[in-house]
Design a protein around this motif. Structure first.
Motif, PDB file in Angstrom:
ATOM      1  N   ALA A   1      14.513  -2.524  -1.376  1.00 13.62           N
ATOM      2  CA  ALA A   1      14.667  -1.113  -1.734  1.00 13.62           C
ATOM      3  C   ALA A   1      15.342  -1.052  -3.095  1.00 13.62           C
ATOM      4  O   ALA A   1      16.443  -1.582  -3.273  1.00 13.62           O
ATOM      5  CB  ALA A   1      15.491  -0.377  -0.689  1.00 13.62           C
ATOM      6  N   ILE A   2      14.680  -0.425  -4.053  1.00 14.76           N
ATOM      7  CA  ILE A   2      15.205  -0.290  -5.404  1.00 14.76           C
ATOM      8  C   ILE A   2      15.676   1.148  -5.586  1.00 14.76           C
ATOM      9  O   ILE A   2      14.896   2.089  -5.433  1.00 14.76           O
ATOM     10  CB  ILE A   2      14.136  -0.652  -6.446  1.00 14.76           C
TER      11      ILE A   2
ATOM     12  N   THR B   1       0.833  -1.203   0.000  1.00 19.90           N
ATOM     13  CA  THR B   1       0.000   0.000   0.000  1.00 19.90           C
ATOM     14  C   THR B   1       0.873   1.261   0.000  1.00 19.90           C
ATOM     15  O   THR B   1       1.783   1.387   0.822  1.00 19.90           O
ATOM     16  CB  THR B   1      -0.919   0.020   1.234  1.00 19.90           C
ATOM     17  N   PRO B   2       0.642   2.209  -0.900  1.00 20.84           N
ATOM     18  CA  PRO B   2       1.446   3.436  -0.933  1.00 20.84           C
ATOM     19  C   PRO B   2       1.300   4.244   0.356  1.00 20.84           C
ATOM     20  O   PRO B   2       0.260   4.228   1.011  1.00 20.84           O
ATOM     21  CB  PRO B   2       0.862   4.207  -2.128  1.00 20.84           C
ATOM     22  N   LEU B   3       2.349   4.959   0.689  1.00 24.71           N
ATOM     23  CA  LEU B   3       2.355   5.824   1.873  1.00 24.71           C
ATOM     24  C   LEU B   3       1.813   7.199   1.492  1.00 24.71           C
ATOM     25  O   LEU B   3       2.091   7.713   0.410  1.00 24.71           O
ATOM     26  CB  LEU B   3       3.775   5.950   2.424  1.00 24.71           C
TER      27      LEU B   3
ATOM     28  N   ILE C   1       5.742   1.729   7.678  1.00 26.83           N
ATOM     29  CA  ILE C   1       6.096   0.711   8.652  1.00 26.83           C
ATOM     30  C   ILE C   1       7.511   1.025   9.140  1.00 26.83           C
ATOM     31  O   ILE C   1       8.228   1.818   8.506  1.00 26.83           O
ATOM     32  CB  ILE C   1       6.011  -0.699   8.055  1.00 26.83           C
ATOM     33  N   PRO C   2       7.976   0.447  10.264  1.00 31.86           N
ATOM     34  CA  PRO C   2       9.299   0.817  10.797  1.00 31.86           C
ATOM     35  C   PRO C   2      10.442   0.672   9.793  1.00 31.86           C
ATOM     36  O   PRO C   2      11.333   1.532   9.735  1.00 31.86           O
ATOM     37  CB  PRO C   2       9.464  -0.144  11.982  1.00 31.86           C
ATOM     38  N   THR C   3      10.446  -0.390   8.993  1.00 28.72           N
ATOM     39  CA  THR C   3      11.536  -0.580   8.030  1.00 28.72           C
ATOM     40  C   THR C   3      11.584   0.568   7.031  1.00 28.72           C
ATOM     41  O   THR C   3      12.655   1.117   6.739  1.00 28.72           O
ATOM     42  CB  THR C   3      11.354  -1.916   7.290  1.00 28.72           C
ATOM     43  N   GLN C   4      10.440   0.963   6.499  1.00 29.95           N
ATOM     44  CA  GLN C   4      10.392   2.085   5.565  1.00 29.95           C
ATOM     45  C   GLN C   4      10.785   3.385   6.253  1.00 29.95           C
ATOM     46  O   GLN C   4      11.526   4.203   5.699  1.00 29.95           O
ATOM     47  CB  GLN C   4       8.984   2.203   4.986  1.00 29.95           C
ATOM     48  N   GLN C   5      10.292   3.581   7.465  1.00 34.99           N
ATOM     49  CA  GLN C   5      10.578   4.799   8.215  1.00 34.99           C
ATOM     50  C   GLN C   5      12.079   4.970   8.427  1.00 34.99           C
ATOM     51  O   GLN C   5      12.626   6.061   8.253  1.00 34.99           O
ATOM     52  CB  GLN C   5       9.855   4.750   9.560  1.00 34.99           C
TER      53      GLN C   5
END
Length: 309
Positions: free
Chosen positions: A209-210, A101-103, A141-145
């Protein structure tokens, strides 16, 4: 904060639809709770189904085309039933959000170019009442943050965050769109690259992560793009030096980018870092990714790595 969307009363059935979210803020992978309340007019109303859908605006593949509204995720929450005349019927739900889901929120601030809504579709003979759109706010989510925060620490500045229609070649997607984060390059890394785009592909186990890098010299007519892919596990969130990790990804990607454009005199490598001295993580073999990303089985363990072209 409670948000409610109310449809206008249907002219033929007298049915009104109200969708309520006790908390419209959520994250990928979580469930979004709420309630749909239907109120009948002077006659009984036969409802064929109720379906929820997440809706947002995306950029089409054709850059000349206008942005369009896309429903990228839907779920039925009720089948056939009757709402008696003058009565109400409530249907509770807990909509699972896809991991991709997009942020729409970062650092507690809405991303101005991104909006998302929850649409309630109520099928009633002979009409289809879609109700009102209720806004939904999706936090990282924490990883993205941690990855986004590390990019800020390393001097990268967000210039745009947008949604693009379709997937990426060789990358397994579950949604018909993907989110791109565009950055102004941090001063430490300027020279080999002028543009950076970051794309997250997330599932329940981890995230890929790309990094999409571009270097343009307008006067010389030179341009070069490269893509590098790095994997991280959600289980490492609290035990990882995120600035060191992301810096390692960027240096490895820049060096690969420069090597691929070795014919150009601007392709100097980044040999060191002002932030960390550790080496980048070992690369993942080509074709590997998160749980089958790029068409192969994932590699176990808690480390991270990357592959690129």
């Amino acid at each position: 904060m409670r948000l409610t969307g109310v449809s206008r009363e249907s002219g033929s059935t007298g049915l009104s639809v109200q969708t309520t979210l006790p908390n419209p803020s959520t994250r990928p992978g979580l469930r979004l709770p709420g309630r749909v309340t239907l109120a009948a007019g002077p006659e009984d109303v036969l409802v064929r189904h109720i379906r929820l859908g997440l809706v947002t605006t995306v950029e089409p593949d054709d850059p000349a085309a206008a942005r369009r509204l896309v429903q990228f995720h839907q779920l039925p929450i009720a089948g056939r039933f009757v709402v008696p005349a003058g009565r109400r019927r409530a249907v509770d739900f807990a909509l699972p959000l896809p991991w991709e889901t997009p942020l729409t929120i970062f650092g507690g601030v809405p991303l101005l170019s991104l909006r998302m809504g929850l649409r309630t579709e109520v099928s009633v003979d002979p009409d289809l009442d879609q109700g009102a759109m209720v806004p939904v706010f999706v936090h990282p989510i924490p990883t993205q943050q941690h990855v986004l925060a590390a990019l800020g620490t390393l001097g990268f500045m967000i210039r745009q965050a947008g949604l693009q229609e379709g997937g990426l070649p060789g990358v397994e997607h579950t949604l018909p769109l993907h989110q791109r984060w565009g950055y102004w390059v941090g001063p430490l890394y300027a020279g080999p690259i002028t543009e950076l785009e970051v794309i997250f592909v997330t599932n329940s186990v981890g995230m890929e992560a790309i990094l999409w890098m571009d270097r343009r010299l307008a006067l010389a007519g030179i341009t070069h793009q490269s893509i590098s892919r790095f994997r991280i596990w959600h289980a490492d969130t609290d035990r990882r030096d995120w600035v060191a990790t992301v810096d390692g990804w960027i240096r490895q990607a820049i060096n690969r980018h420069a090597a691929a454009a070795a014919h150009a005199d601007w392709s100097a490598q980044i040999a060191g870092s002002a932030h960390v001295s550790r080496h980048p993580d070992e690369p993942v073999q080509p074709g590997y990714g998160l749980g089958g990303t790029a068409g192969s089985a994932g590699v176990g363990g808690g480390g991270s790595g990357g592959d690129g072209t």
